[in-house]
Design a protein around this motif. Structure first.
Motif, PDB file in Angstrom:
ATOM      1  N   GLN A  70       0.840  -1.201   0.000  1.00 19.71           N
ATOM      2  CA  GLN A  70       0.000   0.000   0.000  1.00 19.71           C
ATOM      3  C   GLN A  70       0.878   1.255   0.000  1.00 19.71           C
ATOM      4  O   GLN A  70       1.942   1.278   0.621  1.00 19.71           O
ATOM      5  CB  GLN A  70      -0.875  -0.022   1.255  1.00 19.71           C
ATOM      6  N   GLU A  71       0.423   2.277  -0.714  1.00 24.23           N
ATOM      7  CA  GLU A  71       1.178   3.539  -0.787  1.00 24.23           C
ATOM      8  C   GLU A  71       0.492   4.624   0.041  1.00 24.23           C
ATOM      9  O   GLU A  71      -0.684   4.490   0.398  1.00 24.23           O
ATOM     10  CB  GLU A  71       1.282   3.986  -2.253  1.00 24.23           C
ATOM     11  N   LYS A  72       1.222   5.714   0.306  1.00 25.21           N
ATOM     12  CA  LYS A  72       0.674   6.822   1.095  1.00 25.21           C
ATOM     13  C   LYS A  72       0.092   7.912   0.212  1.00 25.21           C
ATOM     14  O   LYS A  72       0.540   8.115  -0.924  1.00 25.21           O
ATOM     15  CB  LYS A  72       1.776   7.432   1.970  1.00 25.21           C
ATOM     16  N   THR A  73      -0.883   8.644   0.769  1.00 27.69           N
ATOM     17  CA  THR A  73      -1.434   9.793   0.042  1.00 27.69           C
ATOM     18  C   THR A  73      -0.408  10.926   0.037  1.00 27.69           C
ATOM     19  O   THR A  73       0.513  10.952   0.860  1.00 27.69           O
ATOM     20  CB  THR A  73      -2.704  10.333   0.734  1.00 27.69           C
ATOM     21  N   PHE A  74      -0.628  11.856  -0.873  1.00 17.99           N
ATOM     22  CA  PHE A  74       0.229  13.045  -0.948  1.00 17.99           C
ATOM     23  C   PHE A  74       0.259  13.757   0.400  1.00 17.99           C
ATOM     24  O   PHE A  74       1.324  14.140   0.904  1.00 17.99           O
ATOM     25  CB  PHE A  74      -0.286  13.976  -2.055  1.00 17.99           C
ATOM     26  N   PHE A  75      -0.923  13.918   1.033  1.00 19.07           N
ATOM     27  CA  PHE A  75      -0.976  14.640   2.322  1.00 19.07           C
ATOM     28  C   PHE A  75      -0.159  13.895   3.384  1.00 19.07           C
ATOM     29  O   PHE A  75       0.638  14.508   4.108  1.00 19.07           O
ATOM     30  CB  PHE A  75      -2.416  14.826   2.794  1.00 19.07           C
ATOM     31  N   ASP A  76      -0.329  12.576   3.486  1.00 23.22           N
ATOM     32  CA  ASP A  76       0.437  11.806   4.481  1.00 23.22           C
ATOM     33  C   ASP A  76       1.936  11.946   4.229  1.00 23.22           C
ATOM     34  O   ASP A  76       2.729  12.022   5.168  1.00 23.22           O
ATOM     35  CB  ASP A  76       0.043  10.332   4.465  1.00 23.22           C
ATOM     36  N   ASN A  77       2.341  12.016   2.963  1.00 21.83           N
ATOM     37  CA  ASN A  77       3.771  12.140   2.640  1.00 21.83           C
ATOM     38  C   ASN A  77       4.342  13.496   3.039  1.00 21.83           C
ATOM     39  O   ASN A  77       5.484  13.578   3.485  1.00 21.83           O
ATOM     40  CB  ASN A  77       4.018  11.894   1.141  1.00 21.83           C
ATOM     41  N   VAL A  78       3.546  14.565   2.895  1.00 24.97           N
ATOM     42  CA  VAL A  78       4.087  15.913   3.160  1.00 24.97           C
ATOM     43  C   VAL A  78       3.759  16.420   4.563  1.00 24.97           C
ATOM     44  O   VAL A  78       4.351  17.405   5.017  1.00 24.97           O
ATOM     45  CB  VAL A  78       3.577  16.941   2.120  1.00 24.97           C
ATOM     46  N   ALA A  79       2.837  15.749   5.273  1.00 18.87           N
ATOM     47  CA  ALA A  79       2.332  16.266   6.562  1.00 18.87           C
ATOM     48  C   ALA A  79       3.445  16.711   7.515  1.00 18.87           C
ATOM     49  O   ALA A  79       3.382  17.795   8.100  1.00 18.87           O
ATOM     50  CB  ALA A  79       1.439  15.233   7.235  1.00 18.87           C
ATOM     51  N   SER A  80       4.498  15.905   7.643  1.00 21.47           N
ATOM     52  CA  SER A  80       5.555  16.217   8.624  1.00 21.47           C
ATOM     53  C   SER A  80       6.347  17.469   8.232  1.00 21.47           C
ATOM     54  O   SER A  80       6.949  18.123   9.085  1.00 21.47           O
ATOM     55  CB  SER A  80       6.519  15.038   8.753  1.00 21.47           C
ATOM     56  N   GLU A  81       6.302  17.819   6.933  1.00 19.66           N
ATOM     57  CA  GLU A  81       7.024  19.017   6.465  1.00 19.66           C
ATOM     58  C   GLU A  81       6.152  20.267   6.530  1.00 19.66           C
ATOM     59  O   GLU A  81       6.652  21.375   6.419  1.00 19.66           O
ATOM     60  CB  GLU A  81       7.486  18.809   5.010  1.00 19.66           C
ATOM     61  N   LEU A  82       4.843  20.086   6.659  1.00 16.05           N
ATOM     62  CA  LEU A  82       3.927  21.243   6.661  1.00 16.05           C
ATOM     63  C   LEU A  82       4.027  22.001   7.979  1.00 16.05           C
ATOM     64  O   LEU A  82       4.304  21.418   9.030  1.00 16.05           O
ATOM     65  CB  LEU A  82       2.481  20.780   6.444  1.00 16.05           C
ATOM     66  N   ASP A  83       3.804  23.309   7.941  1.00 18.82           N
ATOM     67  CA  ASP A  83       3.839  24.117   9.181  1.00 18.82           C
ATOM     68  C   ASP A  83       2.806  23.589  10.178  1.00 18.82           C
ATOM     69  O   ASP A  83       2.995  23.621  11.384  1.00 18.82           O
ATOM     70  CB  ASP A  83       3.565  25.594   8.851  1.00 18.82           C
ATOM     71  N   ALA A  84       1.695  23.086   9.638  1.00 21.83           N
ATOM     72  CA  ALA A  84       0.679  22.421  10.466  1.00 21.83           C
ATOM     73  C   ALA A  84       0.148  21.246   9.658  1.00 21.83           C
ATOM     74  O   ALA A  84      -0.058  21.368   8.443  1.00 21.83           O
ATOM     75  CB  ALA A  84      -0.449  23.389  10.810  1.00 21.83           C
ATOM     76  N   ALA A  85      -0.055  20.112  10.301  1.00 20.51           N
ATOM     77  CA  ALA A  85      -0.475  18.896   9.561  1.00 20.51           C
ATOM     78  C   ALA A  85      -1.966  18.968   9.262  1.00 20.51           C
ATOM     79  O   ALA A  85      -2.796  18.275   9.888  1.00 20.51           O
ATOM     80  CB  ALA A  85      -0.142  17.658  10.383  1.00 20.51           C
ATOM     81  N   LEU A  86      -2.324  19.829   8.338  1.00 19.26           N
ATOM     82  CA  LEU A  86      -3.729  20.012   7.959  1.00 19.26           C
ATOM     83  C   LEU A  86      -3.818  20.551   6.536  1.00 19.26           C
ATOM     84  O   LEU A  86      -2.833  21.050   5.976  1.00 19.26           O
ATOM     85  CB  LEU A  86      -4.422  20.975   8.927  1.00 19.26           C
ATOM     86  N   TRP A  87      -4.990  20.426   5.959  1.00 22.87           N
ATOM     87  CA  TRP A  87      -5.259  21.087   4.677  1.00 22.87           C
ATOM     88  C   TRP A  87      -6.682  21.621   4.755  1.00 22.87           C
ATOM     89  O   TRP A  87      -7.471  21.167   5.596  1.00 22.87           O
ATOM     90  CB  TRP A  87      -5.043  20.133   3.484  1.00 22.87           C
ATOM     91  N   THR A  88      -6.973  22.618   3.943  1.00 22.82           N
ATOM     92  CA  THR A  88      -8.299  23.242   4.006  1.00 22.82           C
ATOM     93  C   THR A  88      -8.933  23.296   2.610  1.00 22.82           C
ATOM     94  O   THR A  88      -8.246  23.330   1.591  1.00 22.82           O
ATOM     95  CB  THR A  88      -8.218  24.687   4.564  1.00 22.82           C
ATOM     96  N   ALA A  89     -10.263  23.259   2.607  1.00 25.68           N
ATOM     97  CA  ALA A  89     -11.032  23.348   1.355  1.00 25.68           C
ATOM     98  C   ALA A  89     -11.926  24.577   1.404  1.00 25.68           C
ATOM     99  O   ALA A  89     -12.704  24.736   2.366  1.00 25.68           O
ATOM    100  CB  ALA A  89     -11.867  22.086   1.172  1.00 25.68           C
ATOM    101  N   ASP A  90     -11.772  25.437   0.397  1.00 31.07           N
ATOM    102  CA  ASP A  90     -12.633  26.616   0.258  1.00 31.07           C
ATOM    103  C   ASP A  90     -13.260  26.556  -1.137  1.00 31.07           C
ATOM    104  O   ASP A  90     -12.821  27.246  -2.064  1.00 31.07           O
ATOM    105  CB  ASP A  90     -11.804  27.899   0.439  1.00 31.07           C
ATOM    106  N   LEU A  91     -14.241  25.653  -1.306  1.00 35.57           N
ATOM    107  CA  LEU A  91     -14.922  25.498  -2.594  1.00 35.57           C
ATOM    108  C   LEU A  91     -16.025  26.539  -2.712  1.00 35.57           C
ATOM    109  O   LEU A  91     -16.581  26.976  -1.679  1.00 35.57           O
ATOM    110  CB  LEU A  91     -15.495  24.072  -2.719  1.00 35.57           C
ATOM    111  N   LYS A  92     -16.340  26.949  -3.963  1.00 34.64           N
ATOM    112  CA  LYS A  92     -17.326  28.016  -4.150  1.00 34.64           C
ATOM    113  C   LYS A  92     -18.369  27.627  -5.191  1.00 34.64           C
ATOM    114  O   LYS A  92     -18.139  26.733  -6.013  1.00 34.64           O
ATOM    115  CB  LYS A  92     -16.620  29.308  -4.588  1.00 34.64           C
ATOM    116  N   TYR A  93     -19.514  28.342  -5.120  1.00 36.33           N
ATOM    117  CA  TYR A  93     -20.633  28.090  -6.038  1.00 36.33           C
ATOM    118  C   TYR A  93     -20.324  28.733  -7.389  1.00 36.33           C
ATOM    119  O   TYR A  93     -20.164  29.944  -7.482  1.00 36.33           O
ATOM    120  CB  TYR A  93     -21.915  28.696  -5.444  1.00 36.33           C
TER     121      TYR A  93
END
Ligand SMILES: O=C(CN1CCCCC1)Nc1ccc2c(c1)OCO2
Length: 330
Positions: free
Chosen positions: A139-162
């Protein structure tokens, strides 16, 4: 490290596409960022020309950093029965300025008709939990799991619009993108999804019903699939609405004045404007329209897709022992 990438809507906001750079020199493909699955797969030069209709194709032979993962394969079937399968490379992947140099890039060798017919969609970038990645035997890791430790905070956000472009941010919460407080709620990731409890619902100005149900935050699903009783109660408020199984769900006159839909996260309340719930016409003369809220019957949990997510600023937070989701008004 942190970054930000555009999320541009296709017609009717059926899905949102995000430019992703893969390989050296970078090949840009427009991918569907999908918090409901965990494979990063792309249209590729490894698939028959007959199944490619305008999509960009990842060509590993043109990337100096592409490395084949020997004997690795993948195959995935989504809830709408769309399908893809293929082989695996490791290569550099850059999303909005955040880069990982050995991301599993799953090159398709075959895809189902629904993918072939969408010329703008070059593949998916899964951001659910790596436990449901389909690569075998390892099994492989997602992009987020791979970069999480390098991110300033281990999170991502979604701002989708109509009917407008929004953003996916990685590693940072941009306070200019929301108003008021972010309300957080714990996630149960045991099925590999961003699954949480919706604390209740309200239809238009009617009394809020404090009856909770489980759902997954799914950026890769267009509509909001909710408990059958909730959906029935909603369309009871829409003159001329009916459940039309030949169309696959509730339809109503396109001129209908749709009530808003309120959903609860903890003690907070968020509103989907009625306009968002008029998803698209089902006929050429635009008299009958398909609802953006449909039943989750048969799935086992609610699917909070783009119709709902675009009404809020959403934080996918893996920075603590228990992952959590944050919702804010915007
Ligand atoms: O299949 C999807 C989303 N899917 C993600 C990959 C691209 C094509 C669309 N969502 C979905 C999820 C559960 C379902 C369902 C649809 O229909 C019934 O149950």
């Amino acid at each position: 490290d942190s970054g930000s990438a555009r999320a541009s809507p296709e017609q009717y906001d059926i899905q949102y596409l995000t430019p992703v750079e893969i390989g050296t020199p970078p090949q840009t493909l427009n991918l569907d960022v999908d918090s409901g699955s965990s494979d990063l797969w792309v249209f590729s030069t490894e698939m028959p020309a007959s199944s490619v209709k305008g999509q960009a194709q990842y060509d590993p032979s043109k990337s100096s950093t592409a490395k084949r993962v020997q004997d690795a394969t993948w195959n995935i079937t989504y809830g709408d029965n769309s399908y893809s399968e293929g082989i695996v490379y490791k290569d550099v992947v850059n999303v909005g300025g955040v880069s990982f140099d050995a991301q599993a890039v799953e090159a398709a060798t075959a895809v189902s008709q629904t993918f072939t017919t969408d010329a703008n969609d070059d593949g998916l970038l899964g951001l659910a939990f790596s436990t449901i990645n389909t690569v075998q035997p390892s099994q492989e890791k997602t992009f987020f799991d791979n970069v999480a430790s390098e991110l300033d905070a281990a999170l991502w956000t979604a701002d989708l619009k109509y009917h407008k472009s929004g953003c996916y941010d990685f590693g940072v919460i941009d306070d200019s993108k929301y108003t008021g407080q972010i309300t957080y709620t714990d996630v149960d990731s045991s099925d590999g999804f961003w699954m949480f409890d919706v604390s209740g619902y309200g239809i238009g100005n009617n009394t809020f019903q404090s009856t909770s149900f489980q759902g997954i935050a799914d950026t890769g699903t267009t509509l909001a699939m909710l408990p059958a009783q909730v959906v029935k109660a909603y369309y009871k408020q829409v003159r001329g609405a009916k459940l039309d199984n030949s169309q696959g769900g509730y339809v109503f006159p396109c001129q209908a004045n749709l009530p808003s839909f309120v959903y609860g996260v903890g003690n907070a309340r968020y509103e989907i404007p009625g306009q968002y719930i008029n998803y698209a016409p089902v006929d050429n003369d635009g008299t009958t329209c398909f609802g953006g809220i449909q039943s989750d019957a048969g799935i086992g949990f609610a699917i909070l897709g783009d119709i709902l997510l675009k009404s809020a600023f959403v934080v996918f937070d893996a920075s603590e022992n228990v992952p959590r989701l944050g919702f804010a008004k915007k």
